[in-house]
Scaffold this motif. Sequence first.
Motif, short mmCIF file in Angstrom:
data_model
loop_
_atom_site.label_atom_id
_atom_site.label_comp_id
_atom_site.label_asym_id
_atom_site.label_seq_id
_atom_site.Cartn_x
_atom_site.Cartn_y
_atom_site.Cartn_z
N ARG A 1 0.84 -1.20 0.00
CA ARG A 1 0.00 0.00 0.00
C ARG A 1 0.87 1.25 0.00
O ARG A 1 1.76 1.40 0.86
CB ARG A 1 -0.89 0.05 1.26
CG ARG A 1 -1.99 -0.99 1.28
CD ARG A 1 -1.52 -2.32 1.84
NE ARG A 1 -1.27 -2.28 3.29
CZ ARG A 1 -0.56 -3.20 3.94
NH1 ARG A 1 0.00 -4.23 3.30
NH2 ARG A 1 -0.39 -3.08 5.25
N ARG B 1 -1.04 -3.98 -6.20
CA ARG B 1 -0.68 -2.79 -5.44
C ARG B 1 -1.91 -1.92 -5.23
O ARG B 1 -2.87 -2.00 -6.00
CB ARG B 1 0.38 -1.98 -6.21
CG ARG B 1 1.68 -2.71 -6.45
CD ARG B 1 2.49 -2.02 -7.53
NE ARG B 1 3.81 -2.62 -7.70
CZ ARG B 1 4.56 -2.46 -8.78
NH1 ARG B 1 4.12 -1.72 -9.79
NH2 ARG B 1 5.75 -3.03 -8.85
N SER B 2 -1.85 -1.08 -4.21
CA SER B 2 -2.96 -0.15 -4.00
C SER B 2 -2.42 1.19 -3.51
O SER B 2 -1.31 1.29 -2.97
CB SER B 2 -3.97 -0.71 -3.00
OG SER B 2 -3.37 -0.96 -1.75
#
Length: 318
Positions: A225, A250-251
Amino acid sequence: MRAVGFDVVDGPEALRPVEVPAPVPGPGQVLVRVAYAGVNHGEAPHRQGRGGQPGGFTVPGLEVSGEVAAVGPGVAEPAVGEPVAAYLPDGGGYAEYAVAPAAFAFPLDGIPLRDGGGAGLTLTTAYGVLAGAARLAPGDSVLIHAAAGGVGTAAAQIARTLGASAVYGTVGTPEKAEYAKRFGYDAVHPRERFTGQLPEVDVVLDPVGGPTRLASLSVLAPFGRLAVYGEAGRHPDLALPLEPLWQRNRSVAGYHIGDLARRSPGTVRAHAQAALCMLASGAIRIDVTAELPLAEAGAAHTAPAERRGTGKTLLRVG
């Protein structure tokens, strides 16, 4: 009362001392007799006109410590005379008295007023971006940009206390790297070349933006993150395609305390109280690197403007 503020958009020299009437607490508010006011990076863009021209004389200052001098209608706590650290979403901290929402006036419970002056915003943000935006879990590894700043030094300690397995940082100068190492970082890297210098990490905290933000995506582990909480580098906003995010697991998350204060004040209060418990227990500390009289607020804004700031700067008021 004495206060420092500005009525023109300019550099640090725009800040000047004046005498203004003391504010009166309204419903749900408390009046704090200010002992210390924290100086924060987010106060400079306001002075520089990021929100438009000032509508009259404006007193900045987003966090203070002091004693409750009066309470407005409907306020049961904190009580008059109680020492508090306060987050001021509408500013006003560079003054002898400041009004804060009662929900954002946090009892210090034995924490010295000097430490409390850098807690209301700085510690709340450091805890909030880790526990809220980044969803830090025990065993996670963390990379913190702007590692030598007030939020960065606090976040490194909070991450350890929350169970992070490794904490890395980046800074802009070798001097800042030496300073940051005092706060439990496993390694501190130059911001311009951190990729390739560390393993993939679960969490990245980024208040810088621009190329630093873009490069941070490349160091995220699976389900990593990137938590964004500022734009200190004054770079244009990034236009990120979504496909590479989900394809690489992914974020990106965001943290903005002003928005959170409006939409979820209870969350802000919970984050602040959790961080202050860590401070009271000795698990973390605030490093005050500069303390100036209220009248020298302009000088307090100079070091961050020149990218020289480390740790926490306070204005001594009471």
